[in-house]
Structures are given as structure tokens and as C-alpha cells.
Scaffold this motif. Structure first.
Motif, short mmCIF file in Angstrom:
data_model
loop_
_atom_site.label_atom_id
_atom_site.label_comp_id
_atom_site.label_asym_id
_atom_site.label_seq_id
_atom_site.Cartn_x
_atom_site.Cartn_y
_atom_site.Cartn_z
N GLN A 16 59.21 1.27 79.23
CA GLN A 16 60.36 2.11 79.58
C GLN A 16 60.42 3.35 78.69
O GLN A 16 60.75 4.44 79.16
CB GLN A 16 61.65 1.29 79.44
N VAL A 17 60.10 3.21 77.42
CA VAL A 17 60.07 4.36 76.51
C VAL A 17 59.01 5.36 76.97
O VAL A 17 59.23 6.57 76.98
CB VAL A 17 59.84 3.90 75.07
N ALA A 18 57.84 4.82 77.35
CA ALA A 18 56.78 5.72 77.85
C ALA A 18 57.22 6.44 79.11
O ALA A 18 56.91 7.63 79.31
CB ALA A 18 55.51 4.91 78.12
N SER A 27 61.71 13.80 73.93
CA SER A 27 60.96 13.97 72.69
C SER A 27 61.19 12.83 71.71
O SER A 27 60.48 12.71 70.72
CB SER A 27 61.34 15.31 72.04
N LEU A 28 62.20 12.06 71.95
CA LEU A 28 62.46 10.88 71.14
C LEU A 28 63.13 9.83 72.00
O LEU A 28 63.84 10.12 72.97
CB LEU A 28 63.33 11.20 69.92
N SER A 29 62.89 8.57 71.64
CA SER A 29 63.50 7.45 72.37
C SER A 29 63.48 6.23 71.48
O SER A 29 62.51 6.01 70.73
CB SER A 29 62.75 7.18 73.67
N ALA A 30 64.55 5.45 71.54
CA ALA A 30 64.63 4.23 70.73
C ALA A 30 65.47 3.20 71.45
O ALA A 30 66.41 3.54 72.18
CB ALA A 30 65.22 4.54 69.36
N VAL A 49 62.07 -0.82 69.56
CA VAL A 49 61.00 0.14 69.89
C VAL A 49 61.51 1.53 69.55
O VAL A 49 62.63 1.90 69.93
CB VAL A 49 60.60 0.06 71.37
N ILE A 50 60.68 2.32 68.84
CA ILE A 50 61.06 3.68 68.45
C ILE A 50 59.90 4.63 68.72
O ILE A 50 58.74 4.30 68.46
CB ILE A 50 61.42 3.75 66.95
#
Length: 447
Positions: A16-18, A27-30, A49-50
Motif C-alpha cells: 500500500q505504501v508503494a 514523497s513520504l508515507s508511514a 512501515v515507513i
């Protein structure tokens, strides 16, 4: 308290982050999880996940720090507040983002250098399971994108719930398997210890038979002792077949469970031939009821004398064979005779009668007693497994299994068993108590 996330759930979160990075240009996700979604007071948020990963090593790094309304977090930091407070704070942050300049027009240069962040609570079943933080530079979040991100957050919340439930079920399964292994060990030990005195009794019975003359009145008792020892030895072998599945049986193969096929190497497939104790099919063949009844009657002779019970037996000669499983039928009559003795007072009477219905090609065995009888309410349920009725309130031992086993075995032999109370005494004699009668009906053998 949440259990550690499984590798499958972590993989899902990374996917999901990808998606957020590639599909939304984030540009960022956590993704953070709460330690206890049911807590009313303080709980902890821990990172799962970061992205970018290098930022997770810098405590308090700006791109991954949550807004002040939710709390500053990094890979090592924790925010101890109730899920309800976190949820409200997250929603206030979402409202604030919608009213910010970034959502109403062009970004200023200072805003271009700072990512526009969204904090989305992972909420399911009125509990907050964690947070999804996502940010990007130079572009504001459209309402359509925010709706999609909220749907992703909801999906992650559901996935988290399913992951936890799966682990709880797996933990419960492991606990049950451990308990089964302990029970298996205990039962194996008990059966082993039971066999030793049985072997001694069997040997003593054989020695006694050798010393008694054929005309000795006690020889029948000695023969019953040896016969019952052989019967118990046979039952022990069936117990061994039932429980000797090995350790592999306590660790089932998931692939074989999914395909619902038992592999040839499975202990279940390697079990010995079927027997009535393990639920296998009976071996029906011609046998003579008199030959089955007499050993069962001799087996209770000692108890009959001890309790001063008068036993009346009527077995006609030269009856044709019936179609039955001799070993299973011995268990049926053993249970019925044991009940007749157990529920009859000292000085009572027991009748065992065998008769033939030549027109219907069936034979009946009636076992009656002058005992306490069976109440009408219990009579309707007397063949139910583990049901004892009023007898459960007495000091008379029992499990409520004997009659249920008898009913099932007789049904497999094509017969039927019935219970009556008051007793149906041969010749219409009256008994001091109501008593009871059990009638077993079996078909005769035909080629």
C-alpha cells in the motif's frame, strides 16, 4: 494488546505504501499501529512501515513527524493517548488540512519545500487500530484523492483486524494441540499401566483353570475370568489403534487439509482395519446368539452371587444364526447386563430370554430386572449419549454412554433396541419394584 503484525500484513502495508508513492506521487508515507485499540486511557503508537526508510533512523525527522495535533513520532517514538483522543485529533487535522492554503490555491515557495501531509485514522468496529500518514510536495490533495486515501486507510484497518483474528485463532489452535498432546501422553501412560495388572490377572486365571477339574463348580468362574481378560486385552488393542497416531497427527498438514485428502503417509491412513470402537464399519457375518449370550452371562456370575441376585436364563437350542458382529454384540449384552445388575438392589431378579419370530425371521433378546425402573421422562431420552436422567443424582457410577453405544451398534447390524418400564417379566409375573426391560431385535442370517 495487539499481537505482533504477521509478515503477510507487513507485506500488504508495504504494498500500500508503494501504491501511495507510485500512484499518488507521495514523497513520504508511514503506517502506525496502536498497541491496544481497546484502551480507554493511554496507549502507544508504534511504527510498522515507513518511507523513505532512511528517515526512520533519524528520530524526530521532519518529513515523518506527525503534526502537533496528533503528536510527533519517529521510528522510535511513541504517543501515549487514548484511541478516542487520537481519532479526534486525526480528524481535526484532516479538517485543518482542508482549510489550509495548500488546499485552496497555489503553494508558496516555503510550502513547496514542505510536504502536505494527511493523517488518516485506521478505524474499524469503533476502535482505532492505527494511523496512515501520507505527504507529498508541490501538489495539493484533491477531494477525490482524499476519498481514495480514506478508503485505503479503512482497508488497512480491516486487514489489521483480520490479521489479529487470524493470529488469535492460530494461538488458540496451538494451545488446543498442546492440550491434545498432553492428553495423548497421559492416556498412553494410563493404558500402559492398566495392561500390567490385566496381564497378571489373565495369567492367574489360566493357572487356576489348569488346577480345576472339569467337573469343578468353580471352573465356569475361572473360564469367565480368562474370557473377560481376553476381552479387555482386545479392547486395549483397539484403544492403542485409536490413540497411537503419533506426534505427526497433532501437527496436521495444511495442504492436505485444504485439499481434504489424507496422504498415504498420514497416520490416519496407516491406522489398522476398522473396528467398532473407532467408529469403523462392523463385520457382519453369521453367528449364534446363544454362543454370544452365555459368556456374557458367565462374566457376571460372580457379581450375581455376591449380591444374592436370582438370575433366570432361557436360551433355546438349535436356533439358526443371526447376521451380526459378534464382538460388538458382546459389548451390547455386556452393557445391558451390567446395567441390570447395577440398578437392581440385593435380592432382586434378572431375566434373560432369547426367542425367535420364525415368520419375520428375527430373534429377540429380552433382559429384564426388578430394579428401580426408569421414569417416563427419562425413558424418552435413555439412548441419548451422556444422558443419565435421575440416576445422575445418585451415587451409582455411570457415564451415560453404554446405552448410546448399544443403540448405535445394533442399528449398524440392522436391528433395533427398545426400553420399557415397568418391566415386561416373562409369564406376567409381578415385581416388587417397577423394573425395566430392554429388548434387542436382530435379523437372521440369509445367504
Amino acid at each position: 494488546m495487539l499481537m505482533p503484525a504477521s509478515s503477510e500484513f507487513i507485506t500488504l502495508c508495504r504494498t500500500q505504501v508503494a501504491l501511495l508513492i507510485d500512484g499518488f506521487g507521495a514523497s513520504l508515507s508511514a503506517i502506525y499501529l496502536t498497541e491496544d485499540p481497546t484502551a480507554e486511557n493511554e496507549t502507544a503508537l508504534v511504527p510498522l512501515v515507513i518511507f523513505p526508510e532512511e528517515n526512520s533512523q533519524r528520530s524526530g525527522s521532519a518529513p515523518l513527524a506527525l503534526p502537533r495535533a496528533v503528536g510527533d513520532l519517529s521510528a522510535r517514538s511513541q504517543d501515549k493517548r487514548s484511541p478516542r483522543t487520537l481519532r479526534a485529533a486525526a480528524r481535526r487535522k484532516l479538517s485543518g488540512l482542508k482549510r489550509s492554503p495548500a488546499s485552496t490555491g497555489q503553494l508558496t515557495r516555503s510550502q513547496e519545500r514542505e510536504p502536505t501531509r494527511l493523517v488518516l485514522p485506521l478505524i474499524h468496529e469503533n476502535m482505532m487500530w492505527g494511523l496512515l500518514v501520507v505527504g507529498r510536495e508541490e501538489r495539493r490533495w484533491l477531494k477525490r484523492e482524499q476519498a481514495q486515501l480514506e478508503q485505503i486507510a479503512h482497508t488497512l484497518a480491516i486487514a489489521c483486524v483480520l490479521d489479529q483474528r487470524s493470529q488469535w485463532l492460530a494461538q488458540g489452535h496451538d494451545l488446543r494441540m498442546l492440550q491434545q498432546a498432553q492428553q495423548h501422553t497421559a492416556l498412553s501412560t494410563l493404558l500402559h499401566q492398566f495392561r500390567n495388572p490385566l496381564t497378571t490377572l489373565r495369567t492367574l486365571g489360566k493357572l487356576l483353570l489348569k488346577r480345576l477339574q472339569p467337573e469343578d463348580a468353580n471352573r465356569a468362574l475361572a473360564e469367565s475370568l480368562v474370557g473377560e481378560s481376553d476381552r479387555l486385552e482386545s479392547l486395549l488393542r483397539q484403544f492403542d489403534d485409536a490413540i497411537d497416531l503419533g506426534d505427526a497427527a497433532l501437527e496436521p498438514d495444511l495442504e492436505s487439509l485444504e485439499s481434504k485428502e489424507i496422504p498415504p503417509s498420514s497416520p490416519l491412513a496407516l491406522m489398522p482395519g476398522p473396528n467398532w470402537l473407532t467408529g469403523g464399519a462392523l463385520t457382519l457375518q453369521p453367528c449364534w446368539l446363544g454362543d454370544i449370550l452365555l459368556p456374557s452371562i458367565h462374566a457376571i456370575a460372580g457379581r450375581v452371587d455376591e449380591r444374592d441376585v436370582r438370575l433366570h436364563v432361557t436360551i433355546p437350542d438349535e436356533l439358526p444364526p443371526i447376521k451380526a458382529d459378534a464382538a460388538a454384540l458382546r459389548e451390547v449384552f455386556g452393557n445391558l447386563l451390567d446395567n441390570a445388575l447395577k440398578y437392581s438392589p440385593a435380592g432382586a431378579e434378572i431375566w434373560v430370554d432369547l426367542e425367535r419370530d420364525a415368520d419375520r425371521l428375527i430373534q429377540r433378546v429380552s433382559i429384564s430386572d426388578s430394579g428401580c425402573g426408569i421414569p417416563a421422562g427419562d425413558l424418552e431420552r435413555i439412548f441419548e449419549r451422556s444422558y443419565r436422567g435421575v440416576q445422575a443424582q445418585t451415587a451409582i457410577p455411570g457415564t451415560g454412554l453404554g446405552l448410546a453405544i448399544a443403540r448405535d451398534l445394533i442399528a449398524q447390524m440392522g436391528g433395533k433396541i427398545q426400553a420399557f418400564s415397568p418391566a415386561i417379566v416373562p409369564g406376567g409375573l409381578e415385581t416388587a419394584n417397577s423394573g425395566s426391560t430392554f429388548i434387542v431385535q436382530l435379523p437372521e442370517y440369509s445367504e
